[in-house]
Structure formats: structure tokens, C-alpha cells
Motif scaffolding. Structure first.
Motif, mmCIF file in Angstrom:
data_model
loop_
_atom_site.group_PDB
_atom_site.id
_atom_site.type_symbol
_atom_site.label_atom_id
_atom_site.label_comp_id
_atom_site.label_asym_id
_atom_site.label_seq_id
_atom_site.Cartn_x
_atom_site.Cartn_y
_atom_site.Cartn_z
ATOM 1 N N TYR A 293 48.704 33.431 25.916
ATOM 2 C CA TYR A 293 47.550 34.340 25.639
ATOM 3 C C TYR A 293 46.861 34.162 24.365
ATOM 4 C CZ TYR A 293 49.379 36.965 29.630
ATOM 5 O OH TYR A 293 49.886 37.377 30.661
ATOM 6 N N ALA A 294 46.066 34.702 24.325
ATOM 7 C CA ALA A 294 45.162 34.343 22.759
ATOM 8 C C ALA A 294 46.021 34.822 21.881
ATOM 9 C CB ALA A 294 43.837 35.279 22.973
ATOM 10 N N ASP A 295 46.777 35.647 21.863
ATOM 11 C CA ASP A 295 47.651 35.856 20.533
ATOM 12 C C ASP A 295 48.896 35.028 20.635
ATOM 13 O OD1 ASP A 295 49.266 37.032 22.912
ATOM 14 O OD2 ASP A 295 49.167 39.152 22.079
ATOM 15 N N PHE A 296 48.890 34.213 21.384
ATOM 16 C CA PHE A 296 50.091 33.177 21.326
ATOM 17 C C PHE A 296 51.387 33.513 22.145
ATOM 18 C CE2 PHE A 296 47.510 31.405 18.022
ATOM 19 C CZ PHE A 296 47.339 30.133 18.251
ATOM 20 N N GLU A 297 51.454 34.704 22.464
ATOM 21 C CA GLU A 297 52.516 35.377 23.524
ATOM 22 C C GLU A 297 52.341 34.542 24.769
ATOM 23 O OE1 GLU A 297 54.909 37.457 23.076
ATOM 24 O OE2 GLU A 297 54.310 37.482 20.835
ATOM 25 N N GLN A 298 53.394 34.261 25.318
ATOM 26 C CA GLN A 298 53.545 33.194 26.344
ATOM 27 C C GLN A 298 54.450 33.896 27.533
ATOM 28 O OE1 GLN A 298 54.150 29.126 25.558
ATOM 29 N NE2 GLN A 298 55.933 29.232 26.941
ATOM 30 N N ALA A 299 53.817 33.694 28.768
ATOM 31 C CA ALA A 299 54.493 34.203 30.155
ATOM 32 C C ALA A 299 54.796 32.829 30.917
ATOM 33 C CB ALA A 299 53.694 35.184 30.662
ATOM 34 N N THR A 300 55.947 32.962 31.441
ATOM 35 C CA THR A 300 56.342 31.777 32.653
ATOM 36 C C THR A 300 56.648 32.494 33.901
ATOM 37 O OG1 THR A 300 58.336 31.598 31.956
ATOM 38 C CG2 THR A 300 56.908 30.061 30.937
ATOM 39 N N ARG A 301 56.202 32.044 34.911
ATOM 40 C CA ARG A 301 56.555 32.629 36.402
ATOM 41 C C ARG A 301 57.216 31.311 37.204
ATOM 42 N NH1 ARG A 301 56.104 36.226 33.646
ATOM 43 N NH2 ARG A 301 54.746 38.339 34.122
ATOM 44 N N LEU A 322 51.660 32.493 41.811
ATOM 45 C CA LEU A 322 52.344 32.760 40.472
ATOM 46 C C LEU A 322 51.633 33.192 39.265
ATOM 47 C CD1 LEU A 322 54.710 29.460 40.615
ATOM 48 C CD2 LEU A 322 55.613 32.080 40.989
ATOM 49 N N VAL A 323 50.445 32.696 39.241
ATOM 50 C CA VAL A 323 49.717 33.191 38.097
ATOM 51 C C VAL A 323 48.984 34.569 38.568
ATOM 52 C CG1 VAL A 323 47.272 32.060 38.870
ATOM 53 C CG2 VAL A 323 48.060 32.081 36.324
ATOM 54 N N ARG A 324 48.788 34.810 39.616
ATOM 55 C CA ARG A 324 48.265 36.133 40.110
ATOM 56 C C ARG A 324 49.088 37.201 39.778
ATOM 57 N NH1 ARG A 324 46.563 33.580 45.655
ATOM 58 N NH2 ARG A 324 44.610 32.870 45.187
ATOM 59 N N SER A 325 50.564 36.910 39.663
ATOM 60 C CA SER A 325 51.573 37.972 39.372
ATOM 61 C C SER A 325 51.404 38.349 37.967
ATOM 62 C CB SER A 325 52.905 37.215 39.306
ATOM 63 O OG SER A 325 53.240 36.557 38.561
ATOM 64 N N VAL A 326 50.688 37.786 37.309
ATOM 65 C CA VAL A 326 50.427 38.445 35.662
ATOM 66 C C VAL A 326 49.159 39.111 35.560
ATOM 67 C CG1 VAL A 326 51.494 36.343 34.592
ATOM 68 C CG2 VAL A 326 49.138 36.346 34.706
ATOM 69 N N TYR A 327 48.530 39.438 36.719
ATOM 70 C CA TYR A 327 47.119 40.223 36.856
ATOM 71 C C TYR A 327 47.777 41.838 36.683
ATOM 72 C CZ TYR A 327 44.716 35.785 38.645
ATOM 73 O OH TYR A 327 44.174 34.748 38.541
ATOM 74 N N PRO A 328 47.042 42.642 36.068
ATOM 75 C CA PRO A 328 45.776 42.261 35.333
ATOM 76 C C PRO A 328 46.233 41.698 33.954
ATOM 77 C CG PRO A 328 46.438 44.669 35.134
ATOM 78 C CD PRO A 328 47.301 44.158 36.185
ATOM 79 N N LEU A 329 45.167 41.030 33.453
ATOM 80 C CA LEU A 329 45.729 39.944 32.139
ATOM 81 C C LEU A 329 45.735 40.928 30.874
ATOM 82 C CD1 LEU A 329 43.016 37.271 32.492
ATOM 83 C CD2 LEU A 329 45.629 37.083 33.012
ATOM 84 N N ARG A 330 46.998 40.745 30.099
ATOM 85 C CA ARG A 330 47.091 41.788 29.196
ATOM 86 C C ARG A 330 46.159 41.149 27.797
ATOM 87 N NH1 ARG A 330 49.859 38.702 25.575
ATOM 88 N NH2 ARG A 330 50.126 40.665 24.188
ATOM 89 N N ALA A 331 45.556 39.966 27.996
ATOM 90 C CA ALA A 331 44.689 39.460 26.841
ATOM 91 C C ALA A 331 44.111 38.122 27.425
ATOM 92 C CB ALA A 331 45.632 38.861 25.748
#
Length: 356
Positions: A293-301, A322-331
């Protein structure tokens, strides 16, 4: 240590990508050169030694590198050239040993115990290899020579660039004792910080810890740390070392907020990764998507199938799911990546169905 120690050489090319660029363009020689993009979201792939004098390092954001060295010269990468040079270097290795374990395009372990070239000793063998690399490619290499892989790799950093260093039998523990813990192969930034919190600053500090203590704090890595603190590493040089994953990632100039654009980018990354899988005939069961994310926090699926992924459409759909699993986007999203792992040989043509 074994009664008949192995003779291991670790060869590490000096600032490989940047050195190739300086070799091929004399106007770049003696100047602070980096391989990468000066774009705001760019990342340094390699830095010449002239650039390193300003504190510029690989994996550093381009914006940070420019602040450290405003006169920095950026050149785009030419991986096809680097691969060709790497093949030249490996042909040189093969004249001295059949036991070659590549780690990347620019470094490898060599087991020269058998002395295929009849040189006489590992130290002179390393000198001859480095001399041939210079003569045939115009590039310099550094070498570490020891009785195991860990010590050889650590030794190759001692006299960089264009040098070599020997850690002889019986001297491994003393050599390791003097090193800061952050220099240890296998100790990343997170582990280094944890060790320092535990008052482990050097190899000597690590040696003082019991096996039980290290297992308690570092789990399965505990026995490894216990061994290397004593100069012990029993891993053989493995010429059949298999690649464990293949991936691709992109950092965007502006943060992505549009989910349709994100899924398009994920599809493009999946296509690129699968093209490598086809070329290498290496198919994996596990797909992983990385989102930074823009704040450099990272997620993996991550998701694994029952059988290897043998067609691009399956990988693309799986990565998009897999990427849809992070919706709605936090940033906003600054980086996306797709990786395939858990390789196996190509299975029958029937593709495993996506899990529901």
C-alpha cells in the motif's frame, strides 16, 4: 569439522550489473552509476562502487539515492546482456569443477575438492578463476575460500572488490566471532533487530548462546545459528539446486485505487510469470499475490491447488481472485506482485480445477 574438509569457493562478481554497463560504455567508468529508473517510484537494481561511496545501495528507492548523490547516473537494465555474461562465467567455472551451485546471475558456490584442473590448492584455483573472468569478460570478481559454504560466502565479502580471502580449517569459529551479526548470511533485518534486542551483536555473542536458547527464540533457525557461530555448515554444493519460485512485481508511478486497473495489472504479471514457467517447463501448485500500500504496509494472499498450474488462464484467474480478497482497499496500492511456487515436473494436460 570433517576429517577431510571440503574445499569450497564462493565467487561473487563485483557490482555486476553496474560493472557490465561501465565496461560497455567507457563514458560511465569512474562515475557513480546505478542500474534502475530515476522515476519517483523507481528502485536501484545495482550500484557501482563509485555510487556506493555516497551510501547508494541496491534495493534503495531512487529518490533516496538521488538525495545521497545528486550526480547519480541512471542506466536501464539489460538483463539479456547480464545473462549472456553469466553464461560466460559459468563456462569458466566448468573448467575447474563439475560441482557448481548458482545462487544468482552473479554468484555461485564451487566445490573444488577434486581439483579437476590440477591446480594444486583452492586458493590458487580461485586466483586462476578470477584471472580468467577478468581476461574473458573484462569484469572483476571476488572470492571466499573455506571448508564450507557459509564461511566461503562470508569470506568473499572480506576483500571486495577484486580480492579474495581464505578461512582455513580450524579457523572458522575465530573468523565468525569477529563479525557483526548483520553480516551473517541468513540474518535479515528483522532477525538482526531481534538478535540485538537479545544482546547478540557479534558472532562471539551468538556463540555464547545455548542451543536451547536459540531454538526458543528463533525456532527452526536455532540449530542453524548455533552451528554457524561455531563455523559449522554441512551443506554440500548442490549442482542440481532447483529454483523454488518465480515471480514478477511492478511499482506504480501513482497509487492505484481503481480495482479494474488493479486486476488488469495482476493479469499482466500472471502472464509474465507463466511465460517463464513455460520456458523453464517448471509448473507450480501455489500462487501468491503481494500488495504493497501507499503507506508501505504489505499484504500477501496465497492459494495452493491439488496439481500444478499448467495454463496461463488458471494462473490469471487465481491471481485475480486472490487480489479481490483485499477489497475494499484500505489505501492506494503502490506495488503488486505475482509469484508461483511449489514446483513439480509438468503433469498431464488436465488442469486442476480452481478451488471454490
Amino acid at each position: 569439522m570433517e576429517s577431510a574438509p571440503r574445499k569450497i569457493i564462493h565467487i561473487d562478481m563485483d557490482a555486476f550489473y553496474a560493472s557490465v554497463e561501465q565496461r560497455d560504455d567507457p563514458a560511465l567508468r569512474g562515475k557513480p552509476v546505478v542500474v534502475g529508473s530515476p522515476a519517483a517510484r523507481g528502485v536501484i537494481a545495482a550500484a557501482s562502487y563509485e555510487a556506493r561511496q555516497f551510501g547508494v545501495r541496491s534495493a534503495m528507492p531512487s529518490s533516496t539515492a538521488l538525495r545521497k548523490c545528486p550526480q547519480l547516473i541512471f542506466v536501464p537494465h539489460r538483463f539479456e546482456v547480464y545473462r549472456a555474461v553469466s553464461r560466460q562465467i559459468h563456462e569458466i567455472f566448468a573448467a575447474f569443477t563439475d560441482l557448481i551451485e548458482p545462487l544468482s546471475l552473479d554468484e555461485a558456490y564451487l566445490d573444488v575438492t577434486a581439483d579437476k584442473a590440477g591446480v594444486g590448492n583452492a586458493t590458487q584455483t580461485a586466483r586462476q578463476i578470477r584471472a580468467r573472468i577478468l581476461a574473458e569478460t573484462g569484469l572483476t570478481a571476488s572470492a571466499g575460500i573455506s571448508y564450507n559454504k557459509f564461511l566461503a560466502k562470508m569470506a568473499s565479502d572480506q576483500n571486495k572488490p577484486n580480492g579474495q580471502f581464505v578461512v582455513g580449517p580450524g579457523k572458522g569459529q575465530a573468523f565468525v566471532a569477529t563479525l557483526p551479526i548483520g553480516r551473517f548470511y541468513g540474518v535479515g533485518e528483522v532477525t538482526e533487530a531481534k538478535m540485538k534486542r537479545l544482546k547478540i551483536e557479534t558472532g562471539e555473542d551468538l556463540h555464547r548462546q545455548s542451543l536451547e536458547f536459540l531454538i526458543h527464540h528463533f525456532g527452526r533457525s536455532g540449530p542453524w545459528f548455533y552451528g554457524i557461530a561455531r563455523g559449522v555448515d554441512d551443506r554440500p554444493v548442490n549442482p542440481d539446486r532447483e529454483r523454488k519460485s518465480s515471480g514478477s512485481e511492478t511499482t506504480f508511478e501513482t497509487d492505484l485505487l481503481d480495482t479494474a486497473r488493479i486486476e488488469t495489472e495482476i493479469a499482466a504479471l500472471a502472464e509474465k510469470v507463466f511465460a517463464w514457467c513455460q520456458k523453464a517447463q517448471a509448473y507450480g501448485r501455489t500462487a501468491t499475490v503481494k500488495i504493497k500500500y501507499a503507506d508501505f504496509e504489505q499484504a500477501t494472499r496465497r492459494r495452493s491447488l491439488a496439481a500444478p498450474i499448467t495454463d496461463e488462464a488458471t494462473l490469471r484467474l487465481l491471481a485475480q481472485d486472490l487480489v479481490r480478497s483485499v477489497y475494499p482497499l484500505r489505501a492506494g496500492v503502490r506495488l503488486l506482485g505475482v509469484t508461483v511456487s511449489s514446483f513439480a515436473s509438468a503433469p498431464p494436460s488436465v488442469q486442476a480445477a480452481l478451488p471454490v
